[in-house]
Design a protein around this motif. Sequence first.
Motif, PDB file in Angstrom:
ATOM      1  N   TRP A 163     -82.168  -0.916  55.014  1.00  0.00           N
ATOM      2  CA  TRP A 163     -81.071  -0.046  54.609  1.00  0.00           C
ATOM      3  C   TRP A 163     -81.277   0.375  53.154  1.00  0.00           C
ATOM      4  N   VAL A 164     -80.637   1.448  52.806  1.00  0.00           N
ATOM      5  CA  VAL A 164     -80.658   1.954  51.423  1.00  0.00           C
ATOM      6  C   VAL A 164     -79.212   2.246  50.998  1.00  0.00           C
ATOM      7  N   GLY A 165     -79.000   2.364  49.702  1.00  0.00           N
ATOM      8  CA  GLY A 165     -77.639   2.651  49.248  1.00  0.00           C
ATOM      9  C   GLY A 165     -77.572   2.851  47.750  1.00  0.00           C
ATOM     10  N   SER A 166     -76.336   2.852  47.289  1.00  0.00           N
ATOM     11  CA  SER A 166     -76.089   3.045  45.853  1.00  0.00           C
ATOM     12  C   SER A 166     -74.825   2.309  45.466  1.00  0.00           C
ATOM     13  N   LEU A 167     -74.697   2.085  44.178  1.00  0.00           N
ATOM     14  CA  LEU A 167     -73.467   1.477  43.659  1.00  0.00           C
ATOM     15  C   LEU A 167     -73.085   2.202  42.369  1.00  0.00           C
ATOM     16  N   VAL A 168     -71.801   2.214  42.119  1.00  0.00           N
ATOM     17  CA  VAL A 168     -71.267   2.769  40.865  1.00  0.00           C
ATOM     18  C   VAL A 168     -70.404   1.697  40.237  1.00  0.00           C
ATOM     19  N   LEU A 169     -70.765   1.322  39.018  1.00  0.00           N
ATOM     20  CA  LEU A 169     -70.011   0.314  38.280  1.00  0.00           C
ATOM     21  C   LEU A 169     -69.216   1.018  37.170  1.00  0.00           C
ATOM     22  N   SER A 170     -67.892   0.975  37.320  1.00  0.00           N
ATOM     23  CA  SER A 170     -67.011   1.659  36.349  1.00  0.00           C
ATOM     24  C   SER A 170     -66.353   0.630  35.435  1.00  0.00           C
ATOM     25  N   SER A 171     -66.265   1.018  34.147  1.00  0.00           N
ATOM     26  CA  SER A 171     -65.621   0.129  33.168  1.00  0.00           C
ATOM     27  C   SER A 171     -64.525   0.899  32.454  1.00  0.00           C
ATOM     28  N   PRO A 172     -63.284   0.387  32.353  1.00  0.00           N
ATOM     29  CA  PRO A 172     -62.202   1.071  31.612  1.00  0.00           C
ATOM     30  C   PRO A 172     -62.344   0.812  30.107  1.00  0.00           C
ATOM     31  N   TYR A 173     -61.529   1.518  29.351  1.00  0.00           N
ATOM     32  CA  TYR A 173     -61.501   1.270  27.900  1.00  0.00           C
ATOM     33  C   TYR A 173     -61.006  -0.145  27.688  1.00  0.00           C
ATOM     34  N   MET A 212     -61.612  -6.850  17.087  1.00  0.00           N
ATOM     35  CA  MET A 212     -62.025  -5.694  16.303  1.00  0.00           C
ATOM     36  C   MET A 212     -63.027  -4.814  17.054  1.00  0.00           C
ATOM     37  N   TYR A 213     -63.320  -5.203  18.308  1.00  0.00           N
ATOM     38  CA  TYR A 213     -64.313  -4.445  19.071  1.00  0.00           C
ATOM     39  C   TYR A 213     -63.608  -3.599  20.135  1.00  0.00           C
ATOM     40  N   TYR A 214     -64.167  -2.403  20.329  1.00  0.00           N
ATOM     41  CA  TYR A 214     -63.623  -1.485  21.328  1.00  0.00           C
ATOM     42  C   TYR A 214     -64.785  -1.038  22.232  1.00  0.00           C
ATOM     43  N   CYS A 215     -64.532  -1.091  23.523  1.00  0.00           N
ATOM     44  CA  CYS A 215     -65.562  -0.701  24.513  1.00  0.00           C
ATOM     45  C   CYS A 215     -65.049   0.529  25.237  1.00  0.00           C
ATOM     46  N   PRO A 216     -65.774   1.623  25.173  1.00  0.00           N
ATOM     47  CA  PRO A 216     -65.293   2.859  25.808  1.00  0.00           C
ATOM     48  C   PRO A 216     -65.432   2.833  27.321  1.00  0.00           C
ATOM     49  N   VAL A 217     -64.797   3.853  27.936  1.00  0.00           N
ATOM     50  CA  VAL A 217     -64.950   4.036  29.384  1.00  0.00           C
ATOM     51  C   VAL A 217     -66.413   4.377  29.653  1.00  0.00           C
ATOM     52  N   GLN A 218     -66.941   3.803  30.654  1.00  0.00           N
ATOM     53  CA  GLN A 218     -68.324   4.092  31.005  1.00  0.00           C
ATOM     54  C   GLN A 218     -68.561   3.869  32.488  1.00  0.00           C
ATOM     55  N   SER A 219     -69.632   4.447  33.002  1.00  0.00           N
ATOM     56  CA  SER A 219     -69.991   4.310  34.420  1.00  0.00           C
ATOM     57  C   SER A 219     -71.513   4.170  34.527  1.00  0.00           C
ATOM     58  N   VAL A 220     -71.930   3.221  35.316  1.00  0.00           N
ATOM     59  CA  VAL A 220     -73.362   2.974  35.536  1.00  0.00           C
ATOM     60  C   VAL A 220     -73.649   3.121  37.035  1.00  0.00           C
ATOM     61  N   THR A 221     -74.701   3.907  37.338  1.00  0.00           N
ATOM     62  CA  THR A 221     -75.110   4.099  38.740  1.00  0.00           C
ATOM     63  C   THR A 221     -76.455   3.444  38.975  1.00  0.00           C
ATOM     64  N   ALA A 222     -76.560   2.782  40.136  1.00  0.00           N
ATOM     65  CA  ALA A 222     -77.826   2.133  40.493  1.00  0.00           C
ATOM     66  C   ALA A 222     -78.139   2.402  41.959  1.00  0.00           C
ATOM     67  N   SER A 223     -79.424   2.454  42.250  1.00  0.00           N
ATOM     68  CA  SER A 223     -79.861   2.610  43.641  1.00  0.00           C
ATOM     69  C   SER A 223     -80.097   1.222  44.249  1.00  0.00           C
ATOM     70  N   LEU A 224     -79.939   1.140  45.567  1.00  0.00           N
ATOM     71  CA  LEU A 224     -80.083  -0.129  46.307  1.00  0.00           C
ATOM     72  C   LEU A 224     -81.080   0.069  47.454  1.00  0.00           C
ATOM     73  N   ALA A 225     -81.813  -0.948  47.765  1.00  0.00           N
ATOM     74  CA  ALA A 225     -82.725  -0.907  48.914  1.00  0.00           C
ATOM     75  C   ALA A 225     -83.026  -2.335  49.370  1.00  0.00           C
ATOM     76  N   ALA A 226     -83.124  -2.518  50.684  1.00  0.00           N
ATOM     77  CA  ALA A 226     -83.447  -3.840  51.230  1.00  0.00           C
ATOM     78  C   ALA A 226     -84.122  -3.682  52.596  1.00  0.00           C
ATOM     79  N   SER A 227     -85.019  -4.578  52.881  1.00  0.00           N
ATOM     80  CA  SER A 227     -85.694  -4.556  54.186  1.00  0.00           C
ATOM     81  C   SER A 227     -86.140  -5.960  54.570  1.00  0.00           C
ATOM     82  N   ARG A 228     -86.383  -6.168  55.873  1.00  0.00           N
ATOM     83  CA  ARG A 228     -86.840  -7.475  56.342  1.00  0.00           C
ATOM     84  C   ARG A 228     -88.333  -7.433  56.623  1.00  0.00           C
TER      85      ARG A 228
END
Length: 361
Positions: free
Chosen positions: A330-340, A345-361
């Motif tokens: 199978w193949v696929g994808s994932l989207v990892l979303s992060s809120p503000y 004293m540290y601030y992390c902005p909104v961001q999104s990371v996309t990755a591809s997925l693949a697996a086989s036997r």
Amino acid sequence: MATLTRTPPGWYIDPSHRHEYRYWNGVDWTAAVSDRGVTATDPPKVPAPRTPTVEVAAAPGPALETGTRPLEATLPLEPTRPLAPVPAPSAARRGRRRWAVPLIAIGAALALIVGLVVWAPWANEAPARPTGLKAGAATVSSIVLRWAPPATSPVPDRYVILRGGAEVGSVPGTVTAYKDTGLAPATTYQYTVVAQEGDQRSAPSATLAAKTLTPAVSAARLAGTWDVNTRVAKAPSGSDFTLGEKAVESWTFTPRCEAGPCAVVVSGILWGHPFTATLTRAGAVYTGSTPAHITHCGPVAAKDVQNTLKLRMTVKTAGLEGGAWAASSWVGSLVLSSPYTSAGMYYCPVQSVTASLAASR
């Protein structure tokens, strides 16, 4: 002078009644006896022979004195009259042989008749071998078999169906079709059919190779543990991920049903952090989302970010696994979303990371 009559030598009825016949030598009984033509020796234990009186006729001569009677002589002659002679033992045996020939022939004929009745090859003949075996309609889990009825021989009691040499079912002799069910998909099976009459079975039919249908990939069951290849395909600058970054981590899919394809629960490791998500199924496609703690905000991972993880996977190939139709890649994808997110004293902005997925036997 006197004329004497003696019994001639020969075989006569045994006066002691212990045997059929005893030999008379002209003077006395002997030890020779005969029963049914077979001679033997037996001392004669018989009463002493009686002494018969035999008159002797006077020869012509002078007249006798008054008051005298003719001379009487007593001779020990036994028996007083000759008995009917019997055939010598050798002749008796020849007579028995003449009877033995037809008796043997009669016995042989009776044995032959009894043997034919018991054996009766026309009654115990094995039924005719089934012919014309062929495959009918097939599904992913069943195959229909058909064969020809006997052309001239009688209809058997039943037909026995064998798969791979093992009996899997039977039908009455008036039926010439059988549906074999519960089979594995995309699998070839070897079949033969045998006719049975009582305890007699025919020779097996010619072997037929028949195959169940191959299911669609969408019918594959997604289950088991997989090694999943993850590759970052998109990431903003300053994020925790580098474009092209790769990882190989273990994911396990647990179906929500007893058999066949259905929704699954996936749990595993993503970039070193555990997660669990429920994926719904639409054909070969599985989708779902779940909250997860994958990234952090602040120095030295000061605070976990409440990420949202969205997954989409599509089964590409399938095959047999333990007799079941299962996904093999199978193949696929994932989207990892992060809120503000703020961490002191540290601030992390909104961001999104996309990755591809693949697996086989």
